[in-house]
Design an enzyme around this catalytic site. Structure first.
Site, PDB file in Angstrom:
ATOM      1  NE  ARG A 195      -3.498  -2.399   2.692  1.00 26.07           N
ATOM      2  CZ  ARG A 195      -3.137  -3.580   3.180  1.00 26.07           C
ATOM      3  NH1 ARG A 195      -1.898  -3.738   3.647  1.00 26.07           N
ATOM      4  NH2 ARG A 195      -3.979  -4.595   3.211  1.00 26.07           N
ATOM      5  CE  LYS A 218      -7.673  -2.186   5.456  1.00 25.08           C
ATOM      6  NZ  LYS A 218      -8.242  -2.084   4.073  1.00 25.08           N
ATOM      7  CG  HIS A 273      -5.383   0.636  -3.460  1.00 26.59           C
ATOM      8  ND1 HIS A 273      -4.627   0.585  -2.300  1.00 26.59           N
ATOM      9  CD2 HIS A 273      -6.122  -0.503  -3.476  1.00 26.59           C
ATOM     10  CE1 HIS A 273      -4.913  -0.521  -1.645  1.00 26.59           C
ATOM     11  NE2 HIS A 273      -5.803  -1.198  -2.334  1.00 26.59           N
ATOM     12  NE  ARG A 276      -2.965  -4.010  -1.304  1.00 30.32           N
ATOM     13  CZ  ARG A 276      -2.327  -4.817  -0.464  1.00 30.32           C
ATOM     14  NH1 ARG A 276      -1.006  -4.735  -0.371  1.00 30.32           N
ATOM     15  NH2 ARG A 276      -2.982  -5.700   0.275  1.00 30.32           N
ATOM     16  CG  HIS A 299      -5.303  -9.732   0.716  1.00 31.14           C
ATOM     17  ND1 HIS A 299      -5.448  -9.986  -0.635  1.00 31.14           N
ATOM     18  CD2 HIS A 299      -5.292  -8.378   0.837  1.00 31.14           C
ATOM     19  CE1 HIS A 299      -5.529  -8.841  -1.292  1.00 31.14           C
ATOM     20  NE2 HIS A 299      -5.434  -7.850  -0.417  1.00 31.14           N
ATOM     21  CE1 TYR A 308      -5.766  -7.381  -7.979  1.00 28.46           C
ATOM     22  CE2 TYR A 308      -5.795  -8.494  -5.858  1.00 28.46           C
ATOM     23  CZ  TYR A 308      -5.760  -7.326  -6.592  1.00 28.46           C
ATOM     24  OH  TYR A 308      -5.728  -6.111  -5.952  1.00 28.46           O
TER      25      TYR A 308
END
Length: 338
Positions: A195, A218, A273, A276, A299, A308
């Site tokens: 990020r 995050k 973003h 990324r 994630h 993706y």
């Protein structure tokens, strides 16, 4: 004591005064409540006293529950103050009702009003998640003894945000329009899937052994991603030139200016973003493993990474191999179209 758990709660079924005595049956929310009920009835059989009464109703307001949640759970969160602010806003919008008396109808009206105000579905669903965490958390540690009253209210459905990624030509164009330090931050994002904030906040101590390490992320977990020799060398040179642990001042404004100069148009809300997304998309297109990508991106939920998966070359080849016309032997090339 013969309280038994059923699908509806804890059930007691007993007689007072022997086999011919009055039969009492009751289903309670908790085992302790069921046991209290039976003990009370048996005690009153001797005293011939008052009828059974449930526990006194919980009269605490929603703001009081938020305060308790903040004390027991909120202070442990990385962004405690931001979460508390959002909860206080929810309490205010609902009129600070008695927490145990909040109804699904009230919450559904709150959700509808937020949508009419133009709030995004994801933002409204986040409010449901935050308030639900208050009810669920306090029930789990025994501060409340009733279920989350809004758990059955459906989430607001929304379209998946359009995700775009840059081509090789667009990457070259964009990088050529960025200042030196801004370009380094962008290259870190494109090389590691970081990020923007993670890359911009890097320190020299986190760039070691041809790896970049991200902390204070995050999801709260550290992760390390290898980088190529050339980028590693340039980062080490830059670190020695700045003479301090923090590598970069804020570069977001410089990126916006460079993006505008490049002439590249992106969907709303995807400026920094897109780097990324570009890393992740090219990673899968080039044959990368989806589980490896999950670890690189950090994630916590694989469903986020699966966005993706449709870019996988295997996925695209399978579309031609396993579609119904292929499996049934049809081939339009072999047929003359009249």
């Amino acid at each position: 004591m013969n309280a038994k758990q059923t699908k509806d709660g804890w059930k007691v079924d007993f007689r007072v005064g022997g086999k011919e005595g009055k039969r009492y049956r009751k289903t309670c929310k908790t085992k302790s409540e069921a046991e209290r009920y039976q003990k009370f009835v048996e005690a009153q059989f001797i005293a011939n006293g008052r009828p059974w009464n449930d526990k006194p109703k919980d009269s605490r307001t929603l703001s009081e529950l938020v305060e308790l949640w903040s004390k027991h759970f909120g202070v442990k969160l990385k962004k405690h103050h931001a979460r508390r602010l959002k909860l206080d806003q929810i309490v205010l919008a609902l009129g600070n009702p008695i927490a145990a008396q909040l109804t699904q109808k009230q919450w559904s009206e709150y959700v509808a009003n937020r949508i009419l105000e133009g709030r995004k579905p994801a933002t409204v669903n986040e409010s449901s998640l935050f308030l639900g965490a208050v009810y669920n958390g306090l029930q789990r540690i025994g501060i409340t003894d009733y279920d989350n009253p809004i758990k059955s209210v459906s989430k607001v459905k929304h379209r998946q945000t359009e995700m775009t990624f840059l081509s090789h030509e667009q990457i070259d164009t964009l990088l050529s329009c960025l200042t030196y330090e801004c370009r380094l931050v962008a290259e870190i994002c494109l090389s590691t899937g970081a990020r923007w904030g993670e890359a911009n906040d890097l320190t020299a101590s986190r760039v070691q052994n041809n790896k970049v390490t991200y902390s204070d992320t995050k999801n709260g977990k550290n992760r390390s991603v290898p980088i190529v020799d050339d980028l590693y060398r340039r980062l080490k040179i830059h670190a020695s030139n700045v003479g301090q642990n923090k590598l970069f001042p804020p570069q977001m404004k410089a990126f916006y200016e460079g993006l505008e100069l490049s002439g590249i148009e992106l969907p709303k809300g995807q400026k920094t973003h897109v780097l990324r997304h570009t890393f992740a998309s090219h990673f899968i297109i080039n044959g990368g493993n989806i589980l490896s990508l999950q670890k690189i991106l950090g994630h916590s939920d694989i469903s986020m990474t699966m966005r993706y998966a449709h870019l996988s070359p295997d996925h695209l080849i399978d579309a031609t191999k396993f579609n119904p016309l292929a499996s049934s032997g049809h081939n339009m090339d072999k047929k003359k179209v009249i």
